[in-house]
Enzyme design. Structure first.
Site, PDB file in Angstrom:
ATOM      1  N   SER A  23      -2.607  -0.491  -1.497  1.00 39.59           N
ATOM      2  CA  SER A  23      -1.432  -1.427  -2.113  1.00 39.59           C
ATOM      3  C   SER A  23      -0.425  -1.018  -1.330  1.00 39.59           C
ATOM      4  CB  SER A  23      -1.171  -0.224  -3.415  1.00 39.59           C
ATOM      5  OG  SER A  23      -1.828  -0.951  -4.867  1.00 39.59           O
ATOM      6  N   LYS A  72       1.514  -4.868  -0.772  1.00 45.06           N
ATOM      7  CA  LYS A  72       1.703  -5.203  -1.992  1.00 45.06           C
ATOM      8  C   LYS A  72       3.247  -5.967  -2.044  1.00 45.06           C
ATOM      9  CE  LYS A  72      -1.727  -3.768  -5.573  1.00 45.06           C
ATOM     10  NZ  LYS A  72      -1.821  -2.311  -5.802  1.00 45.06           N
ATOM     11  N   TYR A 103      -7.621 -10.758  -2.896  1.00 43.00           N
ATOM     12  CA  TYR A 103      -7.220  -9.363  -2.932  1.00 43.00           C
ATOM     13  C   TYR A 103      -8.214  -8.483  -1.983  1.00 43.00           C
ATOM     14  CZ  TYR A 103      -5.215  -5.350  -5.586  1.00 43.00           C
ATOM     15  OH  TYR A 103      -5.126  -4.150  -6.191  1.00 43.00           O
ATOM     16  N   TYR A 146       2.886   4.819  -8.345  1.00 42.55           N
ATOM     17  CA  TYR A 146       2.467   4.411  -9.431  1.00 42.55           C
ATOM     18  C   TYR A 146       3.464   4.807 -10.492  1.00 42.55           C
ATOM     19  CZ  TYR A 146      -1.060   3.713  -5.380  1.00 42.55           C
ATOM     20  OH  TYR A 146      -1.554   3.595  -4.896  1.00 42.55           O
ATOM     21  N   VAL A 193      -3.892   4.132  -2.036  1.00 43.13           N
ATOM     22  CA  VAL A 193      -4.956   4.862  -2.220  1.00 43.13           C
ATOM     23  C   VAL A 193      -5.387   5.211  -1.064  1.00 43.13           C
ATOM     24  CG1 VAL A 193      -5.087   4.675  -4.733  1.00 43.13           C
ATOM     25  CG2 VAL A 193      -6.263   2.919  -2.895  1.00 43.13           C
TER      26      VAL A 193
HETATM   27  N1  GLU Z   1      -7.362  -2.585  -3.867  1.00 45.54           N
HETATM   28  C1  GLU Z   1      -6.954  -0.965  -4.246  1.00 45.54           C
HETATM   29  C2  GLU Z   1      -7.677  -1.088  -5.927  1.00 45.54           C
HETATM   30  O1  GLU Z   1      -7.313  -2.286  -6.319  1.00 45.54           O
HETATM   31  C3  GLU Z   1      -5.579  -0.444  -4.555  1.00 45.54           C
HETATM   32  C4  GLU Z   1      -5.226   0.594  -4.871  1.00 45.54           C
HETATM   33  C5  GLU Z   1      -4.419   0.760  -4.383  1.00 45.54           C
HETATM   34  O2  GLU Z   1      -4.094   1.282  -3.386  1.00 45.54           O
HETATM   35  O3  GLU Z   1      -3.171   1.602  -5.568  1.00 45.54           O
HETATM   36  O4  GLU Z   1      -7.593  -0.693  -6.979  1.00 45.54           O
END
Ligand code: GLU
Length: 307
Positions: free
Chosen positions: A67, A70, A192, A243, A261
């Protein structure tokens, strides 16, 4: 701390402190390709706006960015479409887990922010519509800004996420039913999962985040974001980047940050430096235990925070 001070002694001290931590959390279990990572691993890098990088531990070891990416897709899309993006994704903390479906229905398919999975899917979809290949756009950007042409997707990680991707597929289909996704859902999910699978080191990601410390300016001096947009991205990181523990992260660290994550966290001291820390053991909310502790120590030892 004066601007001429090297970050190296601070990093060494933080690594010693982290080495004494008894419990460093557990790796993400829901992505099998990440589950085997040893929570004792640790690396940290600090990059200055001129590209000078300091590091400690495994700061040159690639890990799964997840993430953290992002932030970059948000910046790349915002640079193209500007404020129109905010009609499709909000910028408020969600207060729910990063992969939650519940808010989406009563908020009409508009995700709360670009950093929960639903919001990131919208951003990737919009970038994909504009560029024809959002994941490639991201990879090119990361390679250029980090100066590392070897950065690549980890297709095993992407395949592993695809095989366990029912929840992300549900989010994408649900938003498509509200008309908030333009691409075919399988195309979007492929984009994604590849985006999340980028393998990069602390040094790579600290350097690639540099445009946020330079108020929107890329490593080569060209502008990606306006100064105001760079402020906006930093603000959304501060309020939504870790988060549903962004309040605690702001309280402890006092910097805009984004976690993944895979155990990575990037953070920004606007005008001064960018950081990336990696420790694969996560707490119950999904943030790296050693990563948050290391950033907490960094701002405490240096006094560099936005507050
Ligand atoms: N690829 C992970 C998912 O979509 C990313 C989650 C993350 O790093 O927050 O669940």
């Amino acid at each position: 701390m004066t601007s001429s001070m090297t970050f190296q002694p601070v990093l060494e001290r933080i690594a010693e402190d982290i080495g004494r931590m008894p419990d460093r959390g557990r790796p993400a279990g829901y992505i099998p390709a990440l589950a085997a990572c040893d929570p004792a691993r640790f690396g940290m890098a600090v990059a200055e706006p001129d590209g000078t990088v300091y590091g400690v531990g495994e700061w040159r070891t690639p890990f799964s960015a997840q993430s953290v990416t992002k932030v970059f897709t948000l910046a790349l899309d915002l640079a193209r479409e500007g404020d129109a993006l905010w009609e499709h994704v909000g910028r408020e903390p969600s207060g729910n887990p990063f992969n939650s479906l519940v808010q989406l229905e009563y908020e009409g398919g508009i995700p709360r922010n670009p950093f929960i999975n639903a919001g990131a899917l919208v951003v990737t979809d919009r970038l994909h519509t504009r560029t024809g290949d959002a994941a490639a756009e991201l990879l090119t950007f990361l390679r250029t800004e980090s100066g590392n042409p070897g950065l690549a997707f980890d297709l095993d990680v992407a395949a592993s996420e695809d095989a366990h991707g029912d929840r992300n597929a549900a989010l994408a289909h649900f938003m498509a039913s509200y008309g908030n996704i333009a691409s075919p859902v399988p195309v979007l999910l492929d984009q994604y999962f590849r985006q999340c699978s980028v393998a990069a080191s602390c040094a790579d990601l600290a350097l690639a985040t540099g445009f946020l410390a330079r108020h929107g300016v890329r490593a080569d001096g060209s502008r990606l974001l306006s100064r105001s947009q760079a402020k906006q991205v930093n603000a959304v990181m501060l309020t939504c980047g870790t988060y549903d523990a962004a309040g605690d992260f702001a309280y402890r660290v006092g910097l805009p940050g984004k976690s993944g994550v895979g155990g990575g966290i990037i953070a920004v001291v606007p005008g001064r430096c960018t950081l990336c820390v990696w420790g694969p053991g996560l707490d119950e909310r999904g943030n790296s235990v050693s990563g948050v502790a290391a950033l907490d120590r960094f701002t405490t030892l240096t006094g560099l925070s936005v507050f």
